[in-house]
Design a protein around this motif. Sequence first.
Motif, mmCIF file in Angstrom:
data_model
loop_
_atom_site.group_PDB
_atom_site.id
_atom_site.type_symbol
_atom_site.label_atom_id
_atom_site.label_comp_id
_atom_site.label_asym_id
_atom_site.label_seq_id
_atom_site.Cartn_x
_atom_site.Cartn_y
_atom_site.Cartn_z
ATOM 1 N N UNK A 101 -3.266 5.307 13.701
ATOM 2 C CA UNK A 101 -4.500 4.778 13.233
ATOM 3 C C UNK A 101 -4.043 4.115 11.883
ATOM 4 N N UNK A 102 -3.040 4.169 11.388
ATOM 5 C CA UNK A 102 -2.488 3.517 10.416
ATOM 6 C C UNK A 102 -2.053 2.061 10.926
ATOM 7 N N UNK A 103 -1.359 1.935 11.872
ATOM 8 C CA UNK A 103 -1.108 0.679 12.720
ATOM 9 C C UNK A 103 -2.531 -0.108 12.780
ATOM 10 N N UNK A 104 -3.551 0.429 13.174
ATOM 11 C CA UNK A 104 -4.813 -0.345 13.375
ATOM 12 C C UNK A 104 -5.013 -0.844 12.127
ATOM 13 N N UNK A 105 -4.857 -0.339 11.054
ATOM 14 C CA UNK A 105 -5.255 -0.711 9.677
ATOM 15 C C UNK A 105 -4.412 -1.979 9.405
ATOM 16 N N UNK A 106 -3.086 -2.041 9.589
ATOM 17 C CA UNK A 106 -2.138 -3.121 9.445
ATOM 18 C C UNK A 106 -2.688 -4.271 10.267
ATOM 19 N N UNK A 107 -2.999 -3.968 11.668
ATOM 20 C CA UNK A 107 -3.535 -5.079 12.494
ATOM 21 C C UNK A 107 -5.084 -5.393 11.922
ATOM 22 N N UNK A 108 -5.696 -4.582 11.298
ATOM 23 C CA UNK A 108 -7.002 -5.123 10.560
ATOM 24 C C UNK A 108 -6.715 -6.160 9.434
ATOM 25 N N UNK A 109 -5.714 -5.690 8.464
ATOM 26 C CA UNK A 109 -5.479 -6.444 7.524
ATOM 27 C C UNK A 109 -5.058 -8.007 8.144
ATOM 28 N N UNK A 110 -4.198 -7.877 9.102
ATOM 29 C CA UNK A 110 -3.573 -9.381 9.458
ATOM 30 C C UNK A 110 -4.897 -9.963 9.928
ATOM 31 N N UNK A 111 -5.707 -9.470 10.738
ATOM 32 C CA UNK A 111 -6.891 -10.240 11.287
ATOM 33 C C UNK A 111 -7.785 -10.562 9.974
ATOM 34 N N UNK B 138 2.812 -11.161 17.868
ATOM 35 C CA UNK B 138 4.001 -10.437 17.953
ATOM 36 C C UNK B 138 4.513 -9.882 16.444
ATOM 37 N N UNK B 139 3.810 -10.412 15.489
ATOM 38 C CA UNK B 139 4.129 -10.373 14.267
ATOM 39 C C UNK B 139 4.337 -8.824 13.458
ATOM 40 N N UNK B 140 3.631 -7.964 14.391
ATOM 41 C CA UNK B 140 3.579 -6.457 13.924
ATOM 42 C C UNK B 140 4.597 -5.466 14.761
ATOM 43 N N UNK B 141 5.306 -6.405 15.697
ATOM 44 C CA UNK B 141 6.040 -5.547 16.654
ATOM 45 C C UNK B 141 7.441 -5.105 15.774
ATOM 46 N N UNK B 142 7.610 -3.846 16.066
ATOM 47 C CA UNK B 142 8.546 -3.108 15.209
ATOM 48 C C UNK B 142 9.733 -4.006 15.439
ATOM 49 N N UNK B 143 10.241 -4.489 16.505
ATOM 50 C CA UNK B 143 11.539 -4.990 16.614
ATOM 51 C C UNK B 143 11.505 -6.667 15.917
ATOM 52 N N UNK B 144 10.481 -6.898 15.473
ATOM 53 C CA UNK B 144 10.421 -8.538 15.036
ATOM 54 C C UNK B 144 11.483 -8.669 13.896
#
Length: 524
Positions: A260-270, A386-392
């Motif tokens: 769920x928090x990863x969705x928040x991170x995606x939302x902030x990026x968008x 790709x910016x939020x990929x853990x391996x970036x």
Amino acid sequence: MANPGRLSGAHAILLATHLCVTGNVSRLPQLQAQFPGYLPFERVLRIILTFLPESTAPQSYTSVLQELLDGPPSQTDDDDIDVSPVDKFSESAAKKRVRTLRLLPLKYHDDEDSQDPTDLLTQFLIHRAYRIDLETALQPLILELLLPFYQRLPTVRTWLISSLLPLLRLNYEYYPSQDETFSLDVLESMDSHTAINVLLSMTGAQKNSMDLVNNLRGLLGPWMYGSNRSKRRRLNKAAEANSISLPQLNTQQQSNDISGWQYVNEWLLARSLVDYESTVNAFLNWDGPEDADLGGFEEGNQKYDHDVSKDLNLRYGQSGLAVIYTTSDTSKSCLEGSIKVLTRVAKLLSLEDQLFTSPNSSVLPSVTFDASQISSSSRVSLLQNALLAASNPLTCPSASSISFLSTILLSIKTLAELGHSVTCRTAANICLHSNQDTQLHELRNIVSSIVRQTKLSHDWRDVREQILWLQHWGSDKTEGNESNSPCHGLFWRISRDVVEAEILKALLEIKGEQTLSQLSYCGD
């Protein structure tokens, strides 16, 4: 007043319904104590649920619920109960009326939180809350109902924090002027992705820079407190089946806590793509997933396992770096916001020592850091998906990623002072993925743009120092050295001699233009 001792069990049931209909529930514990076989705890709760008007002030019956739960006090009221409303019915008539009663089930049809079948009060409270909302829409009454019990009932406490609290703030505190209020059913029907979009997108009639911060801390934080509730997991699983899968996590427990928090991170990026200012403000004023205002209903707010907490903070920090890379705004205010976000992320993750952005803009630092991970990144690493990929390696917070981005921002600031604006993604691409010819082409563009700025007076001694710093970021100042450290400099593939030659050509061009201008003036 008549003696209830001569009443039958059927009469007692009818009398209990009458007490609820008339709102005189204070006598229920006394009646229940006299007819325990006909009025067991579950049946009394169902009678209250069915016949007590939802608009009744909870203070008038929460003490009754408490007494029914704990048993009558040792000293009971000696006053008889008025049985006149039912003593006119014969035994057969009373039984017939009882058979026609249709009591509501104790458990609400959509309640997936009450897993313990013996926890009758929890089932009652949640069902009663929904009925109050449905019949009256007076959600503060629900809070009054739950307050006496939430500390002793963990399921009720979780439900209060994760459902009722964000609803009360949404409808009564943060956005009371909204045309339509949210209901419990609407909020509880949302999966994580939907709730995040709704709760974070709310704004007041007059947009405030703190709207997003308040929503993150006061709406989303409490809502996410219930991320492991059964219904939430079911809704999320159904939603994720129809969406792009998130990166695999170490354990299922981490998946529940983090997804769920990863969705928040995606939302902030968008969100940063359309409203960079409010996104920057969110990073500056919100400390991430553990910065939740739970209204004082949970001591110490939400606490995660150490490994989960570390992962959540790391991913939140990564979203901050991603926001910086993705912006296309080259304005001074945007650059300043990016520097503030990077500084904030570094501080949250105890990486402040890796920053090179200095308030003293007149001094360009000598930059040294381990660029091995950074240099291995591909062009794909700078794509938004790709910016939020853990391996970036560019955005996953580390000593090298913080140092690199810090120096990239300082390079952008230096270029802006020279009158040449570029985005963060462009600057990173020049450094990481451009060959020698491309870097030389970019250098010539920068020098040419400086030359064209005839209205500005440049001190070319300063210009030379800035351009040379951009080449190697101060990490290698040996004259004539052609083997600069990889990725230590915006133009690290270009030799010092070539850079000096480009600066000299620019000076000669300016000198020639000045001479021609003077000759033209003399000719006139």
